[in-house]
Write a protein that holds these residues in place. Structure first.
Motif, PDB file in Angstrom:
ATOM      1  N   GLU A 456      -4.681 -45.375  35.657  1.00 21.40           N
ATOM      2  CA  GLU A 456      -3.810 -45.408  34.483  1.00 21.40           C
ATOM      3  C   GLU A 456      -4.587 -44.977  33.240  1.00 21.40           C
ATOM      4  OE1 GLU A 456      -0.528 -46.172  34.332  1.00 21.40           O
ATOM      5  OE2 GLU A 456      -0.468 -46.364  36.522  1.00 21.40           O
ATOM      6  N   ILE A 457      -3.847 -44.519  32.237  1.00 18.05           N
ATOM      7  CA  ILE A 457      -4.461 -44.081  30.988  1.00 18.05           C
ATOM      8  C   ILE A 457      -3.811 -44.816  29.818  1.00 18.05           C
ATOM      9  CG2 ILE A 457      -4.867 -42.132  29.425  1.00 18.05           C
ATOM     10  CD1 ILE A 457      -4.691 -40.271  31.837  1.00 18.05           C
ATOM     11  N   VAL A 458      -4.649 -45.357  28.930  1.00 25.80           N
ATOM     12  CA  VAL A 458      -4.141 -45.897  27.670  1.00 25.80           C
ATOM     13  C   VAL A 458      -3.939 -44.698  26.752  1.00 25.80           C
ATOM     14  CG1 VAL A 458      -4.575 -47.414  25.717  1.00 25.80           C
ATOM     15  CG2 VAL A 458      -5.399 -48.047  27.990  1.00 25.80           C
ATOM     16  N   LYS A 459      -2.672 -44.369  26.502  1.00 29.77           N
ATOM     17  CA  LYS A 459      -2.339 -43.119  25.810  1.00 29.77           C
ATOM     18  C   LYS A 459      -2.396 -43.311  24.297  1.00 29.77           C
ATOM     19  CE  LYS A 459       0.801 -42.290  29.651  1.00 29.77           C
ATOM     20  NZ  LYS A 459       2.221 -42.303  30.058  1.00 29.77           N
ATOM     21  N   LYS A 460      -3.370 -42.637  23.681  1.00 29.88           N
ATOM     22  CA  LYS A 460      -3.534 -42.715  22.228  1.00 29.88           C
ATOM     23  C   LYS A 460      -3.313 -41.361  21.565  1.00 29.88           C
ATOM     24  CE  LYS A 460      -6.883 -46.518  22.520  1.00 29.88           C
ATOM     25  NZ  LYS A 460      -8.271 -46.949  22.186  1.00 29.88           N
ATOM     26  N   ILE A 461      -3.944 -40.333  22.106  1.00 30.42           N
ATOM     27  CA  ILE A 461      -3.788 -38.980  21.559  1.00 30.42           C
ATOM     28  C   ILE A 461      -3.499 -38.035  22.719  1.00 30.42           C
ATOM     29  CG2 ILE A 461      -4.893 -37.081  20.331  1.00 30.42           C
ATOM     30  CD1 ILE A 461      -6.484 -39.055  18.760  1.00 30.42           C
ATOM     31  N   GLN A 462      -2.240 -37.635  22.849  1.00 25.07           N
ATOM     32  CA  GLN A 462      -1.845 -36.780  23.964  1.00 25.07           C
ATOM     33  C   GLN A 462      -1.365 -35.397  23.519  1.00 25.07           C
ATOM     34  OE1 GLN A 462       0.296 -38.830  27.364  1.00 25.07           O
ATOM     35  NE2 GLN A 462       1.065 -40.045  25.648  1.00 25.07           N
ATOM     36  N   SER A 463      -1.081 -35.234  22.229  1.00 32.48           N
ATOM     37  CA  SER A 463      -0.380 -34.023  21.800  1.00 32.48           C
ATOM     38  C   SER A 463      -0.809 -33.591  20.409  1.00 32.48           C
ATOM     39  CB  SER A 463       1.122 -34.306  21.792  1.00 32.48           C
ATOM     40  OG  SER A 463       1.434 -35.212  20.730  1.00 32.48           O
ATOM     41  N   PRO A 464      -0.404 -32.376  19.997  1.00 30.68           N
ATOM     42  CA  PRO A 464      -0.695 -31.918  18.630  1.00 30.68           C
ATOM     43  C   PRO A 464      -0.152 -32.870  17.569  1.00 30.68           C
ATOM     44  CG  PRO A 464       0.081 -30.092  19.966  1.00 30.68           C
ATOM     45  CD  PRO A 464       0.265 -31.325  20.788  1.00 30.68           C
ATOM     46  N   LEU A 465       1.041 -33.433  17.811  1.00 30.77           N
ATOM     47  CA  LEU A 465       1.619 -34.365  16.842  1.00 30.77           C
ATOM     48  C   LEU A 465       0.809 -35.651  16.765  1.00 30.77           C
ATOM     49  CD1 LEU A 465       5.460 -33.955  17.511  1.00 30.77           C
ATOM     50  CD2 LEU A 465       4.059 -32.908  15.713  1.00 30.77           C
ATOM     51  N   ASP A 466       0.281 -36.098  17.913  1.00 33.49           N
ATOM     52  CA  ASP A 466      -0.566 -37.299  17.920  1.00 33.49           C
ATOM     53  C   ASP A 466      -1.840 -37.062  17.102  1.00 33.49           C
ATOM     54  OD1 ASP A 466       1.241 -38.626  19.494  1.00 33.49           O
ATOM     55  OD2 ASP A 466       0.131 -38.330  21.366  1.00 33.49           O
ATOM     56  N   LYS A 467      -2.417 -35.875  17.288  1.00 33.52           N
ATOM     57  CA  LYS A 467      -3.637 -35.549  16.534  1.00 33.52           C
ATOM     58  C   LYS A 467      -3.344 -35.524  15.036  1.00 33.52           C
ATOM     59  CE  LYS A 467      -6.807 -33.102  19.576  1.00 33.52           C
ATOM     60  NZ  LYS A 467      -7.677 -31.923  19.721  1.00 33.52           N
ATOM     61  N   ALA A 468      -2.232 -34.886  14.668  1.00 34.12           N
ATOM     62  CA  ALA A 468      -1.871 -34.809  13.254  1.00 34.12           C
ATOM     63  C   ALA A 468      -1.633 -36.200  12.677  1.00 34.12           C
ATOM     64  CB  ALA A 468      -0.637 -33.932  13.080  1.00 34.12           C
ATOM     65  N   GLN A 469      -1.022 -37.086  13.459  1.00 37.28           N
ATOM     66  CA  GLN A 469      -0.777 -38.453  13.000  1.00 37.28           C
ATOM     67  C   GLN A 469      -2.088 -39.208  12.821  1.00 37.28           C
ATOM     68  OE1 GLN A 469       2.358 -39.882  12.174  1.00 37.28           O
ATOM     69  NE2 GLN A 469       0.867 -41.270  11.224  1.00 37.28           N
ATOM     70  N   ALA A 470      -3.017 -39.025  13.765  1.00 36.20           N
ATOM     71  CA  ALA A 470      -4.329 -39.672  13.644  1.00 36.20           C
ATOM     72  C   ALA A 470      -5.061 -39.170  12.401  1.00 36.20           C
ATOM     73  CB  ALA A 470      -5.159 -39.402  14.896  1.00 36.20           C
ATOM     74  N   PHE A 471      -4.958 -37.864  12.149  1.00 34.34           N
ATOM     75  CA  PHE A 471      -5.563 -37.249  10.955  1.00 34.34           C
ATOM     76  C   PHE A 471      -5.002 -37.914   9.692  1.00 34.34           C
ATOM     77  CE2 PHE A 471      -5.858 -34.124   7.601  1.00 34.34           C
ATOM     78  CZ  PHE A 471      -7.050 -33.460   7.814  1.00 34.34           C
ATOM     79  N   ASP A 472      -3.670 -38.027   9.634  1.00 31.76           N
ATOM     80  CA  ASP A 472      -3.027 -38.642   8.465  1.00 31.76           C
ATOM     81  C   ASP A 472      -3.430 -40.101   8.300  1.00 31.76           C
ATOM     82  OD1 ASP A 472      -1.723 -36.307   7.824  1.00 31.76           O
ATOM     83  OD2 ASP A 472       0.159 -36.868   8.797  1.00 31.76           O
ATOM     84  N   ASP A 473      -3.489 -40.828   9.416  1.00 33.33           N
ATOM     85  CA  ASP A 473      -3.845 -42.250   9.360  1.00 33.33           C
ATOM     86  C   ASP A 473      -5.251 -42.446   8.802  1.00 33.33           C
ATOM     87  OD1 ASP A 473      -1.377 -42.888  10.410  1.00 33.33           O
ATOM     88  OD2 ASP A 473      -2.112 -43.173  12.465  1.00 33.33           O
ATOM     89  N   ILE A 474      -6.160 -41.569   9.199  1.00 29.56           N
ATOM     90  CA  ILE A 474      -7.545 -41.668   8.711  1.00 29.56           C
ATOM     91  C   ILE A 474      -7.592 -41.393   7.212  1.00 29.56           C
ATOM     92  CG2 ILE A 474      -9.841 -40.626   8.838  1.00 29.56           C
ATOM     93  CD1 ILE A 474      -9.179 -40.138  11.877  1.00 29.56           C
ATOM     94  N   LEU A 475      -6.831 -40.401   6.768  1.00 31.23           N
ATOM     95  CA  LEU A 475      -6.791 -40.101   5.329  1.00 31.23           C
ATOM     96  C   LEU A 475      -6.219 -41.267   4.539  1.00 31.23           C
ATOM     97  CD1 LEU A 475      -5.684 -36.354   5.050  1.00 31.23           C
ATOM     98  CD2 LEU A 475      -7.964 -37.317   4.847  1.00 31.23           C
ATOM     99  N   LYS A 476      -5.151 -41.879   5.069  1.00 32.02           N
ATOM    100  CA  LYS A 476      -4.529 -43.017   4.383  1.00 32.02           C
ATOM    101  C   LYS A 476      -5.505 -44.185   4.272  1.00 32.02           C
ATOM    102  CE  LYS A 476       0.262 -41.996   5.608  1.00 32.02           C
ATOM    103  NZ  LYS A 476       1.438 -42.410   6.424  1.00 32.02           N
ATOM    104  N   ALA A 477      -6.305 -44.369   5.318  1.00 35.23           N
ATOM    105  CA  ALA A 477      -7.275 -45.470   5.308  1.00 35.23           C
ATOM    106  C   ALA A 477      -8.354 -45.262   4.253  1.00 35.23           C
ATOM    107  CB  ALA A 477      -7.916 -45.602   6.688  1.00 35.23           C
ATOM    108  N   CYS A 478      -8.496 -44.016   3.804  1.00 40.40           N
ATOM    109  CA  CYS A 478      -9.525 -43.694   2.811  1.00 40.40           C
ATOM    110  C   CYS A 478      -8.955 -43.594   1.394  1.00 40.40           C
ATOM    111  CB  CYS A 478     -10.205 -42.367   3.158  1.00 40.40           C
ATOM    112  SG  CYS A 478     -11.075 -42.380   4.727  1.00 40.40           S
TER     113      CYS A 478
END
Length: 570
Positions: A456-478
């Motif tokens: 099984e896989i814990v799905k965190k980043i599977q797609s271009p949209l997931d990557k973009a969301q992670a990018f945004d989340d990191i910026l918001k945290a800063c």
């Protein structure tokens, strides 16, 4: 999976199946240093045409000392060479240097200065000229001087060593001349240093560089492996001294390189993002994990009791993986074709790209579900994964870049790796060594029952949209921190959204799907060096360098050395 993007640096050397001489081998091996020379503030300003005239005059004066040392070294090499043809060639090369000295005097007169007669060599010039003349005199460590040589053959070795210390400079200037010439418009006569560029890009200088290499090859032919090692060290040392020479030239203007000296960074911090597969690595991580599974799976003739874990045999696993891989490739290509607009978009629109990527993201998630359902990742031992990560071959210069970036005490920087990889342990084992423990890894995770994967896989980043969301989340945290300058490095269409969001999006690797999708959606792909030179050319006092996200422009590089040189310098 895709055809290659055009090489950003068209002079990037490559080895062919045809046997090449030592000069070509050394140039290829130390091409990284040529890239660093090209990205020095002096070289970028010269190429842009806005190098301060005083700086150019000072450079011409210092380069004259180089040429005088070249002429003297050629004379010493000529005395040592025992081959008549080589002697003639060296004599001709010495004449070429004398002609180049005349050109330098003409440069000085053209700018209304006789500075070449009045100047003294700076420390960087002295380091190279002393190194060259010591080599030509046989005073390099491990090399006898001509006065003490017992046989003519030993003198020939000194001639070869001397050419080894001179050839890289000739090839470097020929390389820079060619690269700078490409940036001139066909009708551009206003570039103040066009004559300099024309001189080093014209066929006569290119021929002189080739002739120097041919003489080095000829003199090196009878040498032993140990003696060739001496030449290699001399060649490398000359390349490094050339970088120091360019860095020592005085500049009276702001430059856009290296990026870490951007004044904005004094009041902000740098967020550096990178993909992992085929950006940092040579091989895709999914193939590595599949190979581990296949190699550690039971053989078809082993009983279930012997293995105590219900798994497919290695043969079944390989067959299953081949089917999954083929299906992924075929469906990916169809998906790419389906998301392309019928007609090429004239103006880049990020929102339209997001809408199209919903379909691509759904495809990536379905592909991951098939992998889980197939059971190919079931039974992997976490220790095998970690060992594989430690042995992964990474892109040349990737780790050294991260190390220098994170060691910079004058820069507030955070590094994030965003990846589709199925195993965070694999990435951590590949990257988090030595001083890289502060890298932040954002990826999927295999699940384990003790040390064994459940598949099984814990799905965190599977797609271009997931990557973009992670990018945004990191910026918001800063957001509570100082304003961030963002850079994203990636290689595939899955990185496209993040590449475009970043202030500077840098493309490495070779993905035709990335280029195809980008071009159809109005995205421009610009080789990084011409892009940097344009920034330098367009700069005026009081303005900014104009690095800004969602501009619709991405920058292509041939290697991590370019990223290193652009961002951090030597």
């Amino acid at each position: 999976m895709a055809a290659a993007l055009p090489k950003p640096l068209t002079s990037l050397p490559s080895m062919s199946s045809v046997e090449v001489g030592v000069a070509r081998k050394f140039w290829i091996k130390f091409y990284r240093e040529a890239v660093f020379s090209m990205y020095t503030p002096f070289a970028v300003s010269l190429a842009a045409g806005n190098l301060d005239i005083g700086s150019f005059r000072a450079y011409v004066a210092q380069d004259a000392w180089f040429l005088k040392a070249f002429a003297q070294a050629y004379s010493l090499a000529e005395e040592c060479a025992d081959d008549d043809e080589a002697k003639i060639s060296i004599t001709e090369l010495r004449r070429d240097v004398m002609e180049e000295l005349k050109m330098h005097h003409a440069f000085a007169q053209e700018w209304g200065s006789e500075i070449t007669k009045e100047s003294t060599p700076n420390s960087a010039t002295v380091k190279y000229t002393d190194f060259l003349l010591a080599t030509a005199s046989g005073k390099v460590e491990g090399v006898k001087g001509p006065g003490n040589l017992a046989t003519p053959f030993e003198k020939t070795k000194v001639a070869a060593y001397t050419l080894g210390a001179m050839t890289p400079c000739m090839r470097l200037y020929a390389f820079l001349g060619e690269e700078f010439q490409k940036l001139l418009n066909n009708d551009e006569c206003s570039h103040p240093y066009k004559k300099w560029i024309d001189n080093y890009s014209n066929e006569s200088f290119q021929a002189a560089a080739r002739k120097t290499e041919e003489v080095l090859d000829k003199l090196s032919a009878p040498l032993t492996g140990e003696e060739l090692d001496v030449i290699e060290k001399l060649y490398h040392q000359a390349m490094k001294l050339e970088i120091e020479f360019f860095l020592a030239q005085p500049l009276a203007q702001p430059t856009c390189v290296p990026l870490i000296k951007d004044p904005r960074l004094a009041d902000s911090h740098l967020l550096f993002f990178s993909d992992f597969d085929l950006t940092c690595t040579i091989v895709d991580s999914s193939a590595i994990l599949a190979e581990i599974a296949i190699l550690t799976a039971p053989k078809s003739d082993q009983s279930e009791a012997q293995n105590q874990l219900l798994r497919m045999s290695s043969a079944e696993l390989r067959k299953t993986w081949d089917v999954l891989s083929k299906q992924y490739t075929e469906e990916f290509e169809k998906c790419i074709e389906s998301i392309l607009p019928l007609e090429k978009v004239d103006e880049f629109n990020y929102e339209n790209l997001i809408k199209a990527f919903i379909e691509l993201s759904d495809f990536e998630k379905r592909a991951n579900s098939r992998v889980i359902e197939s059971g190919v990742l079931k039974g992997l031992n976490i220790e095998d994964i970690k060992r594989a990560g430690q042995k992964m071959i990474l892109q040349d210069g990737c780790i050294s870049f991260f190390q220098k970036l994170l060691k910079n005490e004058n820069l507030a920087v955070k590094v994030h790796v965003l990846s589709y990889c199925w195993s965070g342990d694999l990435i951590r084992s590949a990257l988090l060594s030595g001083d890289l423990q502060v890298l932040n890894i954002h990826t999927n995770e295999l699940t384990f029952d003790e040390l064994i994967s459940t598949g099984e896989i814990v799905k965190k980043i599977q797609s271009p949209l997931d990557k973009a969301q992670a990018f945004d989340d990191i910026l918001k945290a800063c957001e509570n921190d100082k304003k961030a300058i963002t850079i994203y490095v990636g290689d595939s269409v899955g990185d496209l959204l993040c590449l475009l969001k970043a202030d500077i999006g840098i493309v490495v690797g070779s993905s035709s799907s990335l280029r195809k999708v980008g071009s159809q959606f109005g995205i421009s792909f610009v080789p990084l060096f011409p892009g940097v030179v344009k920034k330098q050319k367009d700069y005026h006092e009081g303005s900014s360098w104009g690095w800004k996200g969602l501009s619709g422009t991405l920058y292509l590089v041939s290697s991590w050395a370019e990223i290193h040189a652009f961002m951090l310098g030597w």
